[in-house]
Structures are given as C-alpha cells and as structure tokens.
Design a protein around this motif. Structure first.
Motif, PDB file in Angstrom:
ATOM      1  N   LYS A 152      12.227   4.046   1.970  1.00 60.10           N
ATOM      2  CA  LYS A 152      13.174   5.162   2.103  1.00 60.10           C
ATOM      3  C   LYS A 152      12.899   6.242   1.062  1.00 60.10           C
ATOM      4  CE  LYS A 152      16.989   2.562   4.188  1.00 60.10           C
ATOM      5  NZ  LYS A 152      18.327   1.947   3.949  1.00 60.10           N
ATOM      6  N   LEU A 153      12.582   5.828  -0.163  1.00 64.09           N
ATOM      7  CA  LEU A 153      12.292   6.812  -1.214  1.00 64.09           C
ATOM      8  C   LEU A 153      11.048   7.619  -0.862  1.00 64.09           C
ATOM      9  CD1 LEU A 153      12.976   4.694  -4.452  1.00 64.09           C
ATOM     10  CD2 LEU A 153      14.394   6.524  -3.503  1.00 64.09           C
ATOM     11  N   ALA A 154      10.021   6.937  -0.317  1.00 64.18           N
ATOM     12  CA  ALA A 154       8.802   7.639   0.089  1.00 64.18           C
ATOM     13  C   ALA A 154       9.078   8.577   1.255  1.00 64.18           C
ATOM     14  CB  ALA A 154       7.720   6.623   0.461  1.00 64.18           C
ATOM     15  N   GLU A 155       9.945   8.134   2.151  1.00 67.44           N
ATOM     16  CA  GLU A 155      10.301   8.956   3.317  1.00 67.44           C
ATOM     17  C   GLU A 155      11.046  10.213   2.878  1.00 67.44           C
ATOM     18  OE1 GLU A 155      11.095   7.439   7.721  1.00 67.44           O
ATOM     19  OE2 GLU A 155      12.631   6.816   6.294  1.00 67.44           O
ATOM     20  N   GLU A 156      11.913  10.076   1.880  1.00 64.87           N
ATOM     21  CA  GLU A 156      12.695  11.216   1.381  1.00 64.87           C
ATOM     22  C   GLU A 156      11.798  12.335   0.863  1.00 64.87           C
ATOM     23  OE1 GLU A 156      15.384   9.771  -1.582  1.00 64.87           O
ATOM     24  OE2 GLU A 156      16.550   8.578  -0.155  1.00 64.87           O
ATOM     25  N   VAL A 157      10.690  11.959   0.217  1.00 68.80           N
ATOM     26  CA  VAL A 157       9.797  12.981  -0.345  1.00 68.80           C
ATOM     27  C   VAL A 157       8.580  13.242   0.540  1.00 68.80           C
ATOM     28  CG1 VAL A 157      10.509  12.674  -2.739  1.00 68.80           C
ATOM     29  CG2 VAL A 157       8.736  11.204  -1.823  1.00 68.80           C
ATOM     30  N   GLY A 158       8.546  12.612   1.726  1.00 71.90           N
ATOM     31  CA  GLY A 158       7.512  12.901   2.722  1.00 71.90           C
ATOM     32  C   GLY A 158       6.116  12.449   2.357  1.00 71.90           C
ATOM     33  N   LEU A 159       6.004  11.301   1.688  1.00 71.23           N
ATOM     34  CA  LEU A 159       4.689  10.812   1.296  1.00 71.23           C
ATOM     35  C   LEU A 159       4.075   9.933   2.384  1.00 71.23           C
ATOM     36  CD1 LEU A 159       5.340   9.849  -2.444  1.00 71.23           C
ATOM     37  CD2 LEU A 159       3.906  11.730  -1.613  1.00 71.23           C
ATOM     38  N   PRO A 160       2.776  10.097   2.701  1.00 72.22           N
ATOM     39  CA  PRO A 160       2.089   9.185   3.623  1.00 72.22           C
ATOM     40  C   PRO A 160       2.095   7.770   3.037  1.00 72.22           C
ATOM     41  CG  PRO A 160       0.753  11.131   3.187  1.00 72.22           C
ATOM     42  CD  PRO A 160       1.883  11.156   2.215  1.00 72.22           C
ATOM     43  N   ARG A 161       2.143   6.766   3.915  1.00 60.58           N
ATOM     44  CA  ARG A 161       2.222   5.376   3.456  1.00 60.58           C
ATOM     45  C   ARG A 161       1.149   4.514   4.107  1.00 60.58           C
ATOM     46  NH1 ARG A 161       7.951   6.424   5.288  1.00 60.58           N
ATOM     47  NH2 ARG A 161       6.983   8.498   5.245  1.00 60.58           N
ATOM     48  N   LEU A 162       0.480   3.713   3.274  1.00 63.69           N
ATOM     49  CA  LEU A 162      -0.405   2.654   3.745  1.00 63.69           C
ATOM     50  C   LEU A 162       0.264   1.337   3.382  1.00 63.69           C
ATOM     51  CD1 LEU A 162      -2.311   5.178   2.911  1.00 63.69           C
ATOM     52  CD2 LEU A 162      -4.163   3.510   3.019  1.00 63.69           C
ATOM     53  N   ILE A 163       0.054   0.323   4.190  1.00 60.46           N
ATOM     54  CA  ILE A 163       0.679  -0.979   3.928  1.00 60.46           C
ATOM     55  C   ILE A 163      -0.420  -2.012   3.707  1.00 60.46           C
ATOM     56  CG2 ILE A 163       2.189  -2.783   4.859  1.00 60.46           C
ATOM     57  CD1 ILE A 163       3.371  -0.450   6.668  1.00 60.46           C
ATOM     58  N   PHE A 164      -0.284  -2.771   2.636  1.00 59.80           N
ATOM     59  CA  PHE A 164      -1.233  -3.852   2.365  1.00 59.80           C
ATOM     60  C   PHE A 164      -0.474  -5.173   2.401  1.00 59.80           C
ATOM     61  CE2 PHE A 164      -3.658  -6.786  -0.277  1.00 59.80           C
ATOM     62  CZ  PHE A 164      -4.955  -6.593   0.187  1.00 59.80           C
ATOM     63  N   VAL A 165      -0.815  -6.026   3.363  1.00 55.44           N
ATOM     64  CA  VAL A 165      -0.176  -7.336   3.468  1.00 55.44           C
ATOM     65  C   VAL A 165      -0.941  -8.294   2.556  1.00 55.44           C
ATOM     66  CG1 VAL A 165       0.529  -9.213   4.988  1.00 55.44           C
ATOM     67  CG2 VAL A 165       0.560  -6.848   5.827  1.00 55.44           C
ATOM     68  N   ASN A 166      -0.326  -8.641   1.447  1.00 54.07           N
ATOM     69  CA  ASN A 166      -0.950  -9.468   0.421  1.00 54.07           C
ATOM     70  C   ASN A 166      -0.647 -10.956   0.662  1.00 54.07           C
ATOM     71  OD1 ASN A 166      -2.332 -10.022  -1.968  1.00 54.07           O
ATOM     72  ND2 ASN A 166      -0.547  -9.660  -3.268  1.00 54.07           N
ATOM     73  N   LYS A 167      -1.340 -11.799  -0.031  1.00 54.68           N
ATOM     74  CA  LYS A 167      -1.109 -13.253  -0.025  1.00 54.68           C
ATOM     75  C   LYS A 167      -1.380 -13.879   1.351  1.00 54.68           C
ATOM     76  CE  LYS A 167       2.379 -12.839  -3.673  1.00 54.68           C
ATOM     77  NZ  LYS A 167       3.700 -13.227  -4.174  1.00 54.68           N
ATOM     78  N   MET A 168      -2.392 -13.343   2.052  1.00 57.63           N
ATOM     79  CA  MET A 168      -2.738 -13.902   3.360  1.00 57.63           C
ATOM     80  C   MET A 168      -3.301 -15.323   3.256  1.00 57.63           C
ATOM     81  SD  MET A 168      -1.901 -11.936   5.841  1.00 57.63           S
ATOM     82  CE  MET A 168      -2.744 -12.934   7.055  1.00 57.63           C
ATOM     83  N   ASP A 169      -3.668 -15.739   2.050  1.00 50.99           N
ATOM     84  CA  ASP A 169      -4.210 -17.087   1.851  1.00 50.99           C
ATOM     85  C   ASP A 169      -3.124 -18.138   1.630  1.00 50.99           C
ATOM     86  OD1 ASP A 169      -3.783 -15.520  -0.561  1.00 50.99           O
ATOM     87  OD2 ASP A 169      -4.502 -17.275  -1.666  1.00 50.99           O
ATOM     88  N   ARG A 170      -1.865 -17.700   1.564  1.00 53.70           N
ATOM     89  CA  ARG A 170      -0.780 -18.623   1.244  1.00 53.70           C
ATOM     90  C   ARG A 170      -0.322 -19.415   2.468  1.00 53.70           C
ATOM     91  NH1 ARG A 170       1.901 -17.010  -3.551  1.00 53.70           N
ATOM     92  NH2 ARG A 170       0.283 -16.131  -4.897  1.00 53.70           N
TER      93      ARG A 170
END
Length: 690
Positions: free
Chosen positions: A120-138
């Motif tokens: 939501k904070l990133a959306e408020e200031v209009g920043l592009p977002r990339l998502i990294f799904v971490n811990k795929m080995d768990r």
C-alpha cells in the motif's frame, strides 16, 4: 566503486513482512555480485545491513540501510528496510529515495500483514514493484499457492510470474525463465542452462502464453496487432513487458532461495533490465521563486532530498541524500531551501552497511551520504541557491505511544534532553515534550519496541541511562455542591500575633470555566489591602484538591465577610485563612475526581471493526460512529478515558496485526466512576507517603 552516470544507476528498496528474509536476500545479492566475500546469517549477527547492536540483539532490522553493489556494468543502490510495524517511518523515507521496490515474500508464509502494508505504501507513491518469492527450498513451500495468495490479497490480475521453480522444497535447485522458456540451475547464469523437464513443459508454455497476453496489454498498438493474429517478435514483447512493469501495469514474480544462493543472478538481471534507470524519472518540486509546482528532469539545476539522518556522537550527523538533478561534489556548498541556510559540503561518500566508500561527487539519480551538515535534517531539500526549490515533505506517521522518561542518575536531566534532541534528528517519528501540568518529560514514538530501542541507543551512543514509565494522567478535581464556610487563622506569640478571618461561598461552574474569584465585602470587614492576599491564597489552594491532591477547576469563590485585627492581621494571615476556608469548603461541597476523555479515531480494515468496537467498550469508551475512508479502510470514532488508552498502540497492533493506526485528541473532562476513583485516590496517597 567506479563512477556511474544516472542511466546506469538503479535505486531499489527491499521490503517485506518481518521474517520474510529481506536482510538475508540483501546479503545474498551482495555475495552473488561478489561485493562481499562471505555471506553471513542474521542469526550470527554479522550481516552487512543489520549492524546496529539493537538489530543484532533482536535479529530484526530496525533501520533502513544502504547497500550498493555493481552488476553487469550497472550500480544498484539497495536499501534494506525493516519489516516491523514500529519502524514503518524508515520504509516511508526509503520510498522517497528509490525508483522501484523489491517485495520479498516467504514461500511458506505467503502474503502477511507487513507485505500488504508495504504494498500500500508503494502504491501511494506510485512505485513499480517486483516480487521475489524467497525460501523456495523450505518445507511446505508451494509456488502456485503463493501466486494465488498474491493475486487474492494485493495484485489481482497484475501478478505475473516470470520465473517458475525447478524442483520443490528440499529438491528446489533452480528456476525456469518464462520469457525464453529455459531452465537454469543454481545461480542461473548461462553455464547452468539445462532443458526444461518434460513434465513441466505444459506449465511453462501456459505461463509463457499468459506473459505474452499481459505484455501486449501495455501497448494499445501491439495489442491490436496481437488480436488480429499478427506474430509479435520477442523484442517487442520484451519492450511491452518492461513498459508494463515500469508503469505498474504488471508486477513480475521471481523466485529463489537466499539461503541456497539460487535464482539471485537472475533477480539482479531483472532489476537491471526491468526497473527504471534513475534519471528517467521526472520529479515534482515547488519553485520558491514562483510558488508554483513544477515537473523537472535530471538536467535541471541541482535538487536533492535528505531522506534519512544518522546521529553519531563521534562522526556527527550523517545525511543520506538522493540527488534528483545536478551534482553534489565534495568541498562544495549547497543551499538548504527548507531552512534557508547555506551548507558546506566536506567529503561525500556512500555506505554499504556501516562501511564508508569514498565518492568524488553524487550525480543525478544516485544516492550518497554527506557528513556534518550543520542545519540539515530529514526531509529537507538541498538545491541551487540561484534556483531554490523544495520537495514535498516526507509524510511520516504520527507517534502513537507515549511514556514518561526518568533519569537513572540524579543530575542527568540535561544530558537526557541533549541526547534525545540528537536522536530526534535521526528519527522524525520521535517527539519529546515536557507536560506543563505534571512536569514530566514525555517521549512519544510508534510503539513499545520503538521506544525501547531509542532508550538503548541513547545509552550506547551518549552514555545516558533512563527508564520509561507510564505518563501521569492529568486528573482534576471539582465540586458539585454550593457551601458557605469560614476560615479563621489566629495565632498568639510573644510579640505580634497572626489574625485573618474570611467567610466565603463556594459554588460549581460549568465545565471549562476555570476559577472565578469575586469580592463582595462591604463596610471594610476585610480591609482592601488584604483582599488580593485572599485571592492569591485561593489560587494557591486550588492547585491541590482534598481528594487526591489534583488541581481543582470549574468553581467560583465569593468573599462574603470576615474580620481583622488592627495589629495582628497581615497578608500572610489572610492567605492562611483562605487556605483553611478552601479546604473546609471543598470537603463539604461534594468534591469529585475528573479524568480526561479523548476523541479517538481508529483506522483499520473493515473485517476487524467488531474487535475494535468490543475492545473500546471494554475500555469504558463510547462509540460515536463508523465511516468508510477513501483508501478503503474503516474509521471507528469513539470517546475514551485517557487512562484506558495509555497502551493503545500496543493493544491495536495485537488486534489488527500491525495494520491499524489511530489519532487522538483531548475533548473534555468527566467524573471518574466511584470505584475507579477510590483506587486512584488510594494509589495517589500511597505514592505521596512513599
């Protein structure tokens, strides 16, 4: 580190819910890029970005930390941010310095409260977002579930996987690039390329088709050709994909493991290829000469924003700046347009964790650090004096949790005040003020952990120890009845004696009236020269009521009669007589204890409003209503006794898992219920005895 031009710089904030692995990922990216030679774990207390003793002790980030690295001829300024709600101000400051956000999501926990808050904070200031799904080995890591979770809670149809996992849980060994439909083991460079397993080809082809459909939607002309059945080249698809990511039409999802160093090279590639080069972003400032808001680019006269300050007792104040246009060079001068002061710039440098890396200059699009600026604080604008501009202030949240601060050693009061002033330079969400009624020094912050860390930093950096206590409540006393009483002070000594005698009427006044004194003496029963002493005595007496010693308000005292002695009467005698009359009158005029009530506006998700209302009812609160806000949240309005909400920041965090906020403002005083009043009076008397 070599010098880079703005087109070869990327500024990225790494954010996520506490425990998702933002610090571990930052450390792994530094290691993968050969910036550091050894990758450390958070548990070891030796990571690059968690270097403060308070962070090492708790195993969590509490500050936004700069971590620049070099990758494929590009400089990436990462800012590792805290995931705990008490330190959201650090995230807000970082978001003003970066051009894109890398949101880290745990493959086992999925989207959590902190994830949603950062989104939501990133959306408020209009920043592009990339998502990294971490811990795929768990164990229990499930990529499909995470994608569904992301779509349901934050990104909807904009969530687009650009990578798929190769293997699952402990067998996770690499990633599949959806764009070129190739698989990569480990770090994901060319030498690690392998064929996509046969049983995964359908999954990859389906993901590729969806990627193409999402990419062409970013460009109307390409979309039209695609719908007409024309073949779209890979270069065009990539161009559309990048356009969609930068414009926030597409949120790409990558995957990997910081712990096993899998998928990190491809993550760095994505940041270089997909996110904004720093100088491509236009920015908005207010031109102080014209008073108008303008949009500018990197070629405009120098303009920079101070987004973070660090206070160090030895190095002094360190100002972290993002330069949007122009250049800040070492041994130059800059104009602080926010404070209308010239500042001398000594050396400029960047920091990787706590390590300083020298720079000759900070160019447009880059982030750097300036030490020992005399006037500059967080949120200030540095600009060209001949072309002064200011950026919109950083919208830091208001502090929600207050405590009284007491020195552990006598005589340390001034040292505490000086240390807190330095720490306020570092953290704009700390407010320190003295309560004029209770005389306590109050410190306000975002929550209990926030203030706890402030105290630890004060001791470590400035050698001053203090303890926090719940603030005293400004109870008041008043009367509900009308009485006439007299006070007579008569004392005979060897020489002149003391004599003062007054008759008064004491009556209640409407709330907020304060204290009124009226003189109705006729015939000189009390000589005119003593009447000011009577009023002064009454004003002194109302400072301490008869119930618990709190100030008495909203009453009128009328001087009706009295007597005097030509030799023994004095101002002091009439003051003492006034005290005696006041004491007697208060005891007879139905005294009551009053407590402050505050208007409380609680902002939360609609699904928890029932819990909020139930909790406030349990705190003797009155619910005044509920309304929907523009951001989709609900606002519960209530009036609550201040005594019941001293720890409301902590209570609300538990009720809303950190998403709720509130604002409070004093409204009025009300009588304390009898049973509660008895406890308060007893505690007050015990405290006085102690």
């Amino acid at each position: 580190m070599k010098e880079y031009t703005g087109d070869l710089i990327r500024n990225v904030a790494i954010v996520g819910h506490g425990g998702a692995g933002t610090t571990s990922l930052t450390e792994a990216l530094l290691y993968r890029s050969h910036t550091i030679s050894r990758m450390c774990k958070v548990e070891d207390g030796q990571t690059t970005t968690d270097f403060e003793p308070e962070e090492i002790k708790r195993g969590v980030s509490v500050s936004a930390t700069l971590a620049p690295l070099e990758w494929e001829g590009v400089k990436i300024n990462f800012i590792d941010t805290p995931g705990f709600a008490d330190f959201v101000a650090e995230v807000k400051g970082a978001f003003r310095a970066v051009d894109s956000v890398l949101i880290v999501v745990s493959a086992t926990s999925g989207v959590q409260i902190g994830t949603e808050q950062c989104w939501k904070l990133a959306e408020e200031v209009g920043l592009p977002r990339l998502i990294f799904v971490n811990k795929m080995d768990r164990e229990n890591a499930d990529y499909d579930n995470i994608l569904d979770n992301l779509r349901a809670k934050i990104g909807g149809k904009k969530i687009l996987p650009l990578e798929l996992p190769l293997g699952k849980e402990e067998n996770f060994c690499g990633v599949i690039d959806v764009f070129n439909q190739k698989a990569y083991r480990g770090n994901g460079n060319g030498a690690d390329e392998i064929e996509v397993p046969a049983d995964m080809k359908d999954w990859v082809e389906d993901a590729h088709t969806k990627m193409v459909e999402a990419a062409v939607e970013a460009d109307d002309e390409v979309m039209e050709k695609y719908l007409e059945g024309e073949e779209i080249s890979d270069d065009t698809i990539m161009r559309c994909l990048v356009k969609g990511i930068r414009e926030g039409i597409i949120f790409p999802v990558l995957c990997g493991s910081a712990f096993k160093n899998i998928g990190l090279g491809r993550c760095l590639n994505a940041i270089v290829n997909y996110t904004f080069p720093a100088v491509l972003n236009e920015f908005e400032v207010e031109n102080l000469a014209t008073g108008k808001t303008e949009r500018r680019d990197a070629n405009a006269p120098m303009a920079a924003l101070v987004f973070k300050t660090m206070a160090d007792p030895f190095v002094g104040r360190l100002s972290f700046v993002r330069v949007f246009s122009g250049v800040i060079s070492s041994d130059s001068s800059v104009y602080n347009a926010s404070r209308e002061e010239m500042e001398k710039v000594g050396s400029v440098f960047t920091m990787r964790g706590k390590t300083q890396i020298p720079m000759k200059k900070i160019v447009a699009g880059d982030i750097g650090v300036i030490s020992r600026l005399q006037y500059t604080a967080t949120g200030d604008t540095l600009s060209d004096k001949n072309n002064p501009v200011v950026f919109k202030p950083i919208n830091f949240p208001l502090p929600m949790y207050s405590r009284a601060i007491y020195p552990k050693k006598k005589g340390d009061e001034e040292k505490i005040t000086a240390a807190l002033n330095r720490l306020m330079d570092e953290d704009p969400t700390i407010i320190v003020a003295r309560n004029p009624v209770t005389k306590e020094l109050l410190i306000s912050g975002m929550g209990d952990q926030h203030l706890e860390i402030v105290m630890e930093r004060m001791t470590r950096k400035f050698g001053v120890e203090a303890e926090l206590r719940p603030p005293m409540i400004e109870y008041k006393e008043t009367i509900r009845g009308t009485v006439e009483v007299e006070g007579k002070y008569k004392k005979q000594t060897g020489g002149h004696g003391q004599y003062g005698h007054v008759v008064i009427r004491m009556e209640p006044l409407p709330p907020g009236s304060g204290f009124v004194f009226e003189d109705k003496i006729f015939g000189g029963a009390v000589p005119r020269q003593y009447i000011p002493a009577v009023e002064k005595g009454m004003r002194e007496a109302i400072q301490e009521g008869v119930l618990a010693g709190y100030p008495v308000v909203d009453l009128k005292i009328t001087l009706l009669d009295g007597s005097y002695h030509t030799v023994d009467s004095s101002e002091m005698a009439f003051k003492v007589a006034s005290h005696m009359a006041f004491q007697k009158g208060c005891e007879q005029a139905k005294p009551v204890l009053m407590e402050p009530y505050y208007n409380l506006d609680v902002y939360c998700d609609e699904r928890v409003t029932g819990d909020i209302i139930s909790d406030l009812n349990g705190k003797r609160g009155r619910i005044l209503g509920m309304q929907s806000e523009e951001d989709g949240r609900a606002c519960v309005k209530a009036q609550v006794p201040y005594a019941e909400i001293l720890d409301y920041a902590v209570d609300l965090r538990a009720l809303t898992q950190g998403t709720g906020t509130f604002e409070m403002k004093f409204d009025h005083y009300e009588d304390v219920p009898a049973r509660t009043a008895e406890k308060i009076i007893a505690e007050r008397k015990n405290r006085k005895k102690a």
